[in-house]
Motif scaffolding. Structure first.
Motif, PDB file in Angstrom:
ATOM      1  N   SER A   1       0.947  -1.322   0.293  1.00  0.00           N
ATOM      2  CA  SER A   1      -0.021   0.452   0.284  1.00  0.00           C
ATOM      3  C   SER A   1       1.180   1.233   0.144  1.00  0.00           C
ATOM      4  CB  SER A   1      -1.235   0.078   0.949  1.00  0.00           C
ATOM      5  OG  SER A   1      -0.208  -0.273   2.299  1.00  0.00           O
ATOM      6  N   GLY A   2       2.094   1.208   0.163  1.00  0.00           N
ATOM      7  CA  GLY A   2       2.575   2.006  -0.256  1.00  0.00           C
ATOM      8  C   GLY A   2       3.601   2.216   1.280  1.00  0.00           C
ATOM      9  N   PRO A   3       4.368   3.232   1.024  1.00  0.00           N
ATOM     10  CA  PRO A   3       5.950   3.144   2.661  1.00  0.00           C
ATOM     11  C   PRO A   3       4.931   3.869   3.235  1.00  0.00           C
ATOM     12  CG  PRO A   3       5.516   5.503   0.826  1.00  0.00           C
ATOM     13  CD  PRO A   3       4.833   4.081  -0.178  1.00  0.00           C
ATOM     14  N   LEU A   4       5.476   3.462   4.014  1.00  0.00           N
ATOM     15  CA  LEU A   4       5.240   3.786   5.494  1.00  0.00           C
ATOM     16  C   LEU A   4       6.291   4.194   7.112  1.00  0.00           C
ATOM     17  CD1 LEU A   4       3.599   0.377   7.360  1.00  0.00           C
ATOM     18  CD2 LEU A   4       2.667   2.761   6.839  1.00  0.00           C
ATOM     19  N   PRO A   5       6.340   5.949   7.287  1.00  0.00           N
ATOM     20  CA  PRO A   5       6.591   6.247   8.547  1.00  0.00           C
ATOM     21  C   PRO A   5       7.638   5.031   9.415  1.00  0.00           C
ATOM     22  CG  PRO A   5       4.553   7.080   8.529  1.00  0.00           C
ATOM     23  CD  PRO A   5       4.929   5.997   7.514  1.00  0.00           C
ATOM     24  N   VAL A   6       8.166   5.174   9.946  1.00  0.00           N
ATOM     25  CA  VAL A   6       9.592   4.087  11.143  1.00  0.00           C
ATOM     26  C   VAL A   6       8.823   4.546  12.111  1.00  0.00           C
ATOM     27  CG1 VAL A   6      10.544   2.396  11.745  1.00  0.00           C
ATOM     28  CG2 VAL A   6      10.129   2.702   9.563  1.00  0.00           C
ATOM     29  N   LEU A   7       8.748   4.123  13.514  1.00  0.00           N
ATOM     30  CA  LEU A   7       8.829   4.459  14.571  1.00  0.00           C
ATOM     31  C   LEU A   7       9.446   3.727  16.117  1.00  0.00           C
ATOM     32  CD1 LEU A   7       7.521   6.398  17.247  1.00  0.00           C
ATOM     33  CD2 LEU A   7       5.688   5.358  17.857  1.00  0.00           C
ATOM     34  N   LEU A   8      10.553   4.338  16.294  1.00  0.00           N
ATOM     35  CA  LEU A   8      11.689   2.933  17.267  1.00  0.00           C
ATOM     36  C   LEU A   8      10.487   3.138  18.884  1.00  0.00           C
ATOM     37  CD1 LEU A   8      13.635   2.826  14.716  1.00  0.00           C
ATOM     38  CD2 LEU A   8      14.685   2.214  16.343  1.00  0.00           C
ATOM     39  N   ASP A   9      10.797   2.099  19.493  1.00  0.00           N
ATOM     40  CA  ASP A   9       9.410   2.305  21.122  1.00  0.00           C
ATOM     41  C   ASP A   9       9.896   1.514  21.497  1.00  0.00           C
ATOM     42  OD1 ASP A   9       7.778   2.991  21.981  1.00  0.00           O
ATOM     43  OD2 ASP A   9       6.400   1.880  21.984  1.00  0.00           O
ATOM     44  N   PRO A  10      11.531   2.188  21.939  1.00  0.00           N
ATOM     45  CA  PRO A  10      12.260   1.405  22.734  1.00  0.00           C
ATOM     46  C   PRO A  10      12.721   1.428  24.066  1.00  0.00           C
ATOM     47  CG  PRO A  10      14.165   2.053  21.427  1.00  0.00           C
ATOM     48  CD  PRO A  10      13.010   3.197  21.330  1.00  0.00           C
ATOM     49  N   TYR A  11      12.716   0.670  25.088  1.00  0.00           N
ATOM     50  CA  TYR A  11      13.352   0.776  26.483  1.00  0.00           C
ATOM     51  C   TYR A  11      14.783   0.867  26.702  1.00  0.00           C
ATOM     52  CZ  TYR A  11      14.206   1.187  31.859  1.00  0.00           C
ATOM     53  OH  TYR A  11      14.602   1.300  33.010  1.00  0.00           O
ATOM     54  N   ALA A  12      15.248  -0.167  26.425  1.00  0.00           N
ATOM     55  CA  ALA A  12      16.773  -0.138  26.544  1.00  0.00           C
ATOM     56  C   ALA A  12      17.585   0.449  27.195  1.00  0.00           C
ATOM     57  CB  ALA A  12      16.973   0.444  24.933  1.00  0.00           C
ATOM     58  N   GLY A  13      16.550  -0.301  28.787  1.00  0.00           N
ATOM     59  CA  GLY A  13      17.728   0.191  29.592  1.00  0.00           C
ATOM     60  C   GLY A  13      17.967  -1.568  30.533  1.00  0.00           C
TER      61      GLY A  13
END
Length: 653
Positions: free
Chosen positions: A427-439
């Motif tokens: 359906s087309g390109p999607l923006p990306v969201l990183l949603d980490p804690y990484a602690g």
């Protein structure tokens, strides 16, 4: 079996319930709304305890029972209540906190106004066992570092015969003083907080044995930290750490004289790890402990490993006679229950992929399970008879997470990927969201649907959401955890970039020209770091409660990873964001609770000032009614909505 649950899906008030393991019948024992007590959180000790445990609920947040569960006690808004034949509001000093029954159930020890007190279960004979002997002294309470960083939320322990108590004396006189002010209430008195940050004096914590004939001090051998205390039929024991946390000792303490001897001493070049629940003894006196053996943290019994290499032990959940119940896993996205005893050895109790916890008492095993299909509480009674299930009134959420769990990049980073509901790859390109804690405290990438409701909500706003657990995140063994020694910035950020690019190779619809990142606490630090140091990869960020000045965070937590700031100031500079302020050229949203006593608001305020002086536009969202956790649902919802709008606009959506 007694347990806490609210009365419905929109009800935040926890009530006390009973479950008959033979019939499956449930009974409501106590609804706090029926008691004449002010709202929860009105006294400071209760508010701090809820903050340390990240308890968002109202009502009864904890309870204790005597040995046979014939009596239960809990604190409601500073008042001590007893459930036996009906309810009694005991005449204990208020505000009361942390009640604990004596072994025979006839008395209750509790803390009020910094004093350790004991009252009869019949409400008679309330007296002080130890009272503050200075303006900054408390008895029987866990200091800030113990509650926030060491998994110790208590400060006193009954002797097995009930004649004495071991009690922690905390002297905060030398600890730096901070003040938290609610800017929306200029008439309110600022809250004073004793907060030991890296390189500054900690609270002086000592251990005393208090009895009818007075008190004797235990010899903790000049330890900086009292990690935990165990007093059982085997004896009195204390676990301690030195200031660098490279040495952990298990001490045997003589309750009569206070003299101690070293039973065990563990050392590590980076840090020794506190594993919740340990030490403990089986009914025959065998010592339960852990050992870091290469890539695995293993359970030991009297010093001998009884779990195999590759099975990572996370926690001791309890001991029932000769049987130990542990949380462990050979897969970093899961946690399973295992039992061990001398007769049967190691036995796996859960198999369905997910996050499992539990408790074992009287031969009955209660299993709490959260999987990608849902959540459940199962009761396996002693003697067989079939498994029961607790009634669950949870409402179906507005979003239904669809999670793809993969291993990303050369490091095979555990990664979760979520797309908008009904997403069509073509359906087309999607923006990306990183949603980490990484602690280093929490795994974000787990086989549990409950972990992804917020992430799926963001995905439904039009993002492909990527969550990656990088270096230092638990679940992959002691060596992996210690890869962030002296570097909790660049190495952690590099892992997020690696995961992003690896996922994008699998999903070419991801638009790497529009990448945002969000996070809270350690995740907030990472989000701000991302746009400051890697603007070539990250195009917008929302950073909640970030640590921006490494030296101004908690001593026990920060020194574990970064060392002594006076001995190695360069490490602290590399992990501090203030000098990066002139580099900002991407939209950045900073969010902070003005009452945050874990990551103090100074972190956001000073980064904002540095950005302002560098001429770098940014946005600050102060939350006057929030601490490190956002307790009010209305505020939490508004913050998420604002974040989504900010990130969409920043990416030109």
């Amino acid at each position: 079996m007694l347990f806490l649950r609210t009365r419905g899906p929109e009800d935040p008030v926890r009530c006390l319930w009973a479950y008959d393991t033979t019939t499956g019948r449930e009974e409501l024992l106590a609804d706090p709304r029926a008691f004449d007590a002010p709202p929860a959180g009105t006294d400071d000790v209760d508010r701090v305890r809820r903050e340390r445990s990240r308890d968002h609920s109202a009502g009864i947040s904890a309870f204790v029972t005597d040995a046979d569960a014939r009596r239960a006690a809990f604190v409601l808004s500073g008042h001590l209540f007893l459930l036996a034949d009906g309810f009694t509001r005991l005449g204990a000093a208020a505000p009361a906190s942390d009640p604990r029954f004596s072994p025979d159930g006839g008395r209750i020890a509790y803390v009020s106004a910094g004093a350790l007190r004991v009252i009869g279960a019949d409400g008679a004979g309330d007296r002080a066992v130890a009272e503050p002997d200075g303006p900054d002294v408390t008895w029987g309470l866990a200091e800030h570092e113990a509650a926030e960083s060491m998994s110790r939320d208590r400060g006193f322990w009954w002797a097995p015969d009930g004649d004495r108590l071991a009690v922690a004396r905390v002297d905060n006189a030398g600890v730096p003083t901070w003040h938290l002010t609610d800017p929306a209430r200029p008439d309110a008195v600022p809250r004073t907080l004793r907060y030991p940050y890296a390189g500054t004096p900690n609270a002086r914590v000592s251990l005393f044995i208090a009895g009818p004939d007075g008190r004797v001090e235990a010899d903790l051998r000049a330890a900086e930290y009292l990690v935990d205390v165990l007093w059982d039929d085997t004896g009195l024991f204390a676990v301690t750490q030195d200031r660098p946390q490279r040495t952990m000792r298990l001490l045997a303490v003589d309750p009569e004289s206070g003299a101690s001897s070293v039973l065990r001493e563990d050392t590590d070049h980076a840090w020794t790890t506190i594993v919740p629940g340990f030490p403990a003894h089986t009914a025959d006196g065998a010592l339960l402990w852990t050992v870091d053996d290469g890539d695995t943290r293993r359970l030991t019994v009297d010093g001998e490993p009884v779990t195999p290499p590759g099975l990572e032990v996370f926690r001791l959940l309890g001991v029932d006679g000769g049987t130990a119940l542990i949380a462990a896993s050979d897969e970093p996205t899961q946690t399973h229950l295992w039992t061990w005893n001398a007769a049967d050895g190691l036995v796996r109790q859960t198999t369905e992929p997910g996050m499992h916890g539990g408790i074992l008492r009287g031969g009955t095993l209660v299993v709490t399970s959260s999987t990608l299909d849902g959540s459940a509480v199962a009761v396996r009674p002693s003697g067989g008879g079939g498994t029961g299930t607790l009634h669950d009134d949870s409402a179906a959420p507005d979003v239904s997470p669809v999670v793809r769990l993969i291993r990303a990049g050369r490091s095979e980073l555990p990664t979760a990927v979520l797309f908008p509901a009904g997403h069509n790859p073509g359906s087309g390109p999607l923006p990306v969201l990183l949603d980490p804690y990484a602690g280093t405290a929490v795994r974000r990438v787990v086989a549990s649907r409950a972990a992804y409701h917020v992430s799926q909500w963001f995905a439904d706003q039009g993002f492909a959401v990527v969550i990656a657990d990088g270096r230092g995140v638990p679940g992959r063994g002691p060596r992996w955890e210690r890869t962030v020694h002296r570097d909790r910035a660049d190495a952690v950020l590099a892992d997020q970039v690696e995961a992003l690019h690896a996922v994008a190779e699998r999903h070419p619809e991801m638009d790497l020209g529009r990448v945002a990142i969000r996070g809270w606490s350690a995740g907030g630090t990472l989000a701000a770091l991302a746009v400051l140091r890697r603007p070539d990869v990250f195009h917008a960020a929302a950073a909640g409660a970030p640590v921006t000045i490494a030296r101004l965070y908690s001593s026990h937590w920060q020194e574990r990873y970064l060392g002594d700031p006076d001995e190695d100031p360069q490490t602290y500079e590399r992990n501090t964001l203030i000098a990066d302020a002139p580099n900002l050229r991407r939209p950045l949203l900073l969010i902070h609770g003005m009452l945050d006593d874990n990551v103090l608001p100074v972190h956001t305020m000073r980064l904002s000032q540095a950005l302002l002086e560098a001429g770098r536009p940014h946005t600050v969202l102060p939350l006057h009614d929030a601490s490190h956790m956002i307790a009010r649902p209305e505020t939490a919802e508004a913050v998420l909505t604002y974040e989504a709008r900010f990130l969409r606009e920043a990416l030109g959506l």
